[in-house]
Design an enzyme around this catalytic site. Structure first.
Site, PDB file in Angstrom:
ATOM      1  CG  ASN A  33       2.702  32.213  90.623  1.00 48.13           C
ATOM      2  OD1 ASN A  33       1.481  32.042  90.696  1.00 48.13           O
ATOM      3  ND2 ASN A  33       3.243  33.355  90.238  1.00 48.13           N
ATOM      4  CG  LEU A  77      -6.205  27.257  82.049  1.00 42.31           C
ATOM      5  CD1 LEU A  77      -7.012  26.425  83.038  1.00 42.31           C
ATOM      6  CD2 LEU A  77      -7.146  27.932  81.068  1.00 42.31           C
ATOM      7  CB  THR A  96       1.603  37.533  84.683  1.00 38.67           C
ATOM      8  OG1 THR A  96       2.232  38.017  85.868  1.00 38.67           O
ATOM      9  CG2 THR A  96       1.139  36.105  84.895  1.00 38.67           C
ATOM     10  CE1 TYR A 150      -5.785  40.499  82.328  1.00 36.98           C
ATOM     11  CE2 TYR A 150      -7.929  41.088  81.408  1.00 36.98           C
ATOM     12  CZ  TYR A 150      -7.082  40.158  81.976  1.00 36.98           C
ATOM     13  OH  TYR A 150      -7.528  38.886  82.170  1.00 36.98           O
TER      14      TYR A 150
END
Ligand code: UDP
Length: 335
Positions: A33, A77, A96, A150
């Site tokens: 993107n 990835l 994401t 994260y």
């Protein structure tokens, strides 16, 4: 010859992998993107008839379905990367990473593709023992701290890959990437090597966070891509997890001095507290050293480039791009 899909293929590591796969004679499609990746990273392959680029997000189920259909192998990835980015945009990073992995694995399962999932040494959290094997413990602080959230999101990606393998029979391989550096890595998301090199070339102070005694092992992206390609060709890698990284340990202070020396820069080296560089409550790991015996035993891989080779490559690229002008602020915004 196989048909590969590389999600995040316009990114730093992805674009190098795309080049390597095309050089091996494969067909390669990229889904990206362009949020942190750049089309310019793919400049060298865009005219290759075995290459195709699809602009889209891994959160878009339809786009992912179309991209995965017809592929033999998926290399996932696409992810939120960089400590600076994940501290600034924690919700975006979590979505994401977690939803993206689910969407990609689900599509890969639908079309029975071999799938490689990129994880991160961040999953070890602040376990500063070393070298860290694939079995080493995760040591995390509060989930209220963005960095540990994260870390957890990347661990969830791994767990999803294992679950799809065990429960659905999807052939998955997980790779845990330690500090990977080299040409095309952006300084915008916090990574220390491109930041120091640009600061040095611009004659700006090199910003060492904390006291600089923390250590890392930096591995050249070309060596990491070599390992990825070997694992993708190794049937015994399926269902397993592999650390990838260098064992050449250097402190951040020493790294700053090395960059100054190799650029011949007049830049001073300054120290910034972590809470100024990142956020209040930020925690860093004192040490992060991989044990890569497992990938070495299976594929014979070991890194061939040392830290000086890496710095010379990054410095040459930055000079070639005319980046030796002031442009790296202390807290450059992500994106
Ligand atoms: N770092 C630094 N100055 C910078 C950027 C990073 O001193 O301008 C430090 C950072 O705090 C960490 C190390 O360099 O201790 C490596 O940071 P990076 O973000 O490259 O990787 P990671 O923290 O994920 O290992």
């Amino acid at each position: 010859m196989a048909r590969y899909l590389v999600t995040g293929g316009a990114g730093f590591i992805g674009s190098h992998l795309v080049e390597a796969l095309l050089a091996q004679g494969h067909e390669v499609a990229v889904l990206d993107n362009l949020s942190t990746g750049q089309l310019s990273n793919l400049e060298g392959v865009r005219s290759n008839p075995r290459f195709c680029f699809m602009h889209g997000s891994v959160l878009d189920e339809l786009a992912v379905d179309q991209a995965v259909q017809g592929c033999d192998v998926v290399v996932h990835l696409a992810a939120a990367v960089g400590v600076k980015l994940i501290v600034d945009q924690p919700l975006h990073s979590l979505t994401t990473n977690i939803k993206g992995a689910i969407v990609v694995l689900e599509a890969a399962h639908r079309y029975r593709c071999q799938t490689m999932v990129a994880s991160s040494s961040e999953i070890y959290g602040k376990n500063s023992n070393g070298p860290l094997t694939e079995q080493s413990d995760r040591v995390l602080g509060s989930p209220a701290v963005s960095r540990w959230a994260y870390s957890t999101s990347k661990a969830v990606d791994e767990i999803l890959a294992y679950a799809y393998h065990r429960e659905r029979g999807l052939p998955t391989i997980v790779v845990r990437l330690f500090n990977t550096v080299g040409p095309r890595q952006s300084p915008a998301y916090g990574m220390v090597v491109p930041r120091f090199v640009r600061q040095a070339l611009a004659g700006e102070p090199l910003t060492v966070y904390g006291d600089g005694s923390q250590t890392r092992c930096f591995c050249h992206v070309a060596d990491v891509v070599d390992a990825l390609a070997r694992l993708l060709n190794e049937p015994a890698a399926v269902g397993d997890v592999f650390n990838l990284g260098s064992s050449e340990e250097v402190s951040v202070e020493e790294l700053a001095h090395r960059v100054v020396a190799r650029t011949g820069s007049p830049s001073p080296i300054v120290h910034l507290p972590y809470e100024v560089a990142y956020e209040v409550g930020f925690e860093d790991m004192a040490r992060r050293v991989p044990d890569t015996a497992k990938v070495q035993a299976l594929t014979g891989w070991r890194p061939r480039r040392n830290l000086d080779d890496i710095l010379d490559d990054v410095i040459a690229e930055a000079k070639g791009a005319g980046l030796d002008a002031p442009q790296v602020g202390r807290a450059s915004p992500p994106g």
